[in-house]
Scaffold this active site. Structure first.
Site, PDB file in Angstrom:
ATOM      1  N   ASP A 137      -3.253 -17.978   4.893  1.00 46.95           N
ATOM      2  CA  ASP A 137      -3.424 -19.076   3.579  1.00 46.95           C
ATOM      3  C   ASP A 137      -3.901 -19.618   5.090  1.00 46.95           C
ATOM      4  OD1 ASP A 137      -0.991 -19.794   3.785  1.00 46.95           O
ATOM      5  OD2 ASP A 137      -1.289 -20.321   2.081  1.00 46.95           O
ATOM      6  N   TYR A 162       0.860  -1.278   0.259  1.00 44.87           N
ATOM      7  CA  TYR A 162       0.021   0.221  -0.210  1.00 44.87           C
ATOM      8  C   TYR A 162       0.701   0.971   0.185  1.00 44.87           C
ATOM      9  CZ  TYR A 162      -4.390  -2.446   0.940  1.00 44.87           C
ATOM     10  OH  TYR A 162      -5.571  -3.096   0.389  1.00 44.87           O
TER      11      TYR A 162
END
Ligand code: NAP
Length: 404
Positions: free
Chosen positions: A268, A149
């Site tokens: 994950d 970001y």
């Protein structure tokens, strides 16, 4: 006007009539802001019987600012937020081609609001896609200023991308094809550790059981992997007496006592853990992109984005906002769910130390949901009549009771 002041050690000095900034926002922003401000004002009135009151200061940003000033985020607005210290904002559209990556990201970086705090908890009565939504009670601490970001990226055919591909080839023998765009993922020790520090402090202050460092360090070893290592190091060096690692805890389960357990999970795996072992997780501390994905997924488990509050907190300023965006298809229709912004208001009240008002507000939202008072996003799944955005706000206000 009475402004909140920041004393040494980030402590706030809050007058009884603080000036707090609000940005209405774009799309559904004006509808949900109007409803939220009425609810926040009512909670303060009920809790303090007129002895405390917020003086709201409207701050321009987004489409309205563009119309009135020719800029999406004028300097005067930034100056005003700085003066107010605390602000609450509706969602803002990301303007295309104005030099901004996003107004939201710009605000977070400008004020160094490094901790994006997103609590996710179930309200009885809300429809959920999972079997036991009541097991969810997590608070995500998402690093808010670096990672992908940070905005360091170049289009495949830019001069910068060409130079970087050349440099990588010349200096490191790394060959990238000419059609490769490039983004850089900076993760630093200082910024990782200040985020983990905030998460552990929160866990200790709120008697939470664990802080889980969520990372993809098995693949991105020196960014995500380092985030994990620095997190553990910080926990040991600054909170050695009040934290214990999961490994230590598993070897000797009785040893934790009142200590906060520090764990880590690969991202994950974390996405399945939050579904399969929901109640084993509590506070999560993670990097920017992981935190963005994860908090929307968690919100879905307890009824969706319309209910997810958030805060962007730095050492000085704090801006409270809903997790969701401008939902443009509902703009101006008075049908959006204002709960996420209303609950962001409760977080704001707690942040300035007006916990009694925060509690009044939280309890009233709970009461409204338990009596199936809902907007269309939930009503369509429950087979009950949908309230308008403004009507929902009024129903919450009706359920406010003074707390002792
Ligand atoms: P979004 O605005 O969050 O909306 C996605 C969908 O979520 C909506 O179509 C709606 O679903 C549901 N939803 C979100 N908020 C709701 C609410 N309060 N009440 C009821 N339903 C709600 O995401 P987006 O469409 O991807 O983004 C639109 C714009 O918002 C973009 O310009 C984006 O950059 C911006 N954005 C801003 C922020 C921010 O200001 N912090 C955050 C995210 C995105 P259904 O269609 O199923 O009813």
């Amino acid at each position: 006007m009475s402004y909140i002041e920041v004393k040494e050690g980030s402590k706030l000095s809050v007058p009884n009539n603080p000036t707090i900034g609000y940005i209405e926002g774009d799309g559904i922003g004006p509808d949900i802001s109007k409803a939220s401000i009425s609810v926040i004002n009512a909670a303060v009135e009920v809790a303090y019987s007129g002895n405390k009151v917020i003086e709201w200061k409207k701050i321009l940003a987004g489409d309205e600012a563009m119309e009135k000033t020719g800029k999406h985020l004028p300097q005067e607005s930034l100056d005003e937020i700085k003066k107010c210290v605390i602000a609450i904002k509706g969602p803002l559209t990301t303007p295309i081609g104005e030099g901004f990556r996003s107004l939201n990201v710009t605000l977070r970086q400008y004020f160094d609001l490094y901790a994006n705090v997103r609590p996710v908890k179930y309200f009885p009565g809300v429809p959920s896609p999972v079997k036991n939504p009541e097991k969810m009670d997590m608070v995500v601490f998402r690093e808010n200023t670096e990672d992908l970001y940070a905005g360091i990226e170049w289009k495949y055919d830019s001069e910068e991308a060409k130079k970087l591909r050349w440099y990588l080839k010349e200096q490191f023998g790394i060959k990238l094809t000419d059609d490769t765009g490039i983004g850089i993922k900076p993760i630093s020790r200082f910024k990782s550790q200040r985020l983990v520090r905030k998460a552990i402090q929160f866990a200790l202050q709120n008697h939470r059981k664990s802080v889980t460092l969520v990372h993809k360090g098995n693949i991105m070893k020196y960014t995500e992997g380092s985030f994990k290592e620095w997190g553990y190091q910080l926990a040991a060096s600054e909170f050695g007496d009040s934290t214990i690692t999961e490994d230590e805890y598993l070897k000797s389960p009785g040893s934790a006592g009142w200590k906060v357990v520090i764990k880590d999970r690969i991202t994950d795996n974390m996405f399945q853990q939050v579904l399969t072992r929901t109640d084993e997780y509590d506070v999560l501390a993670t990097t920017n992109l992981n935190g963005d994905y994860l908090s929307d997924a968690l919100a879905a488990q307890v009824g969706g984005l319309g209910l997810a509050p958030g805060a962007n907190i730095g050492d000085v300023n704090a801006i409270f906002e809903a997790v969701h965006g401008t939902a443009p298809k509902y703009a101006g229709m008075d049908v959006a769910n204002p709960t996420s912004l209303i609950l962001s208001g409760a977080m704001m009240l707690n942040h300035i130390g007006w916990n009694e008002a925060g509690e009044v507000l939280d309890n009233a939202v709970h009461a409204a949901y338990s009596e199936q008072q809902v907007t269309q996003d939930l009503a369509r799944q429950m087979n009950v009549k949908a309230l308008k955005c403004s009507e929902f706000g009024n129903e919450v206000i009706k359920r406010m009771k003074k707390i002792k």
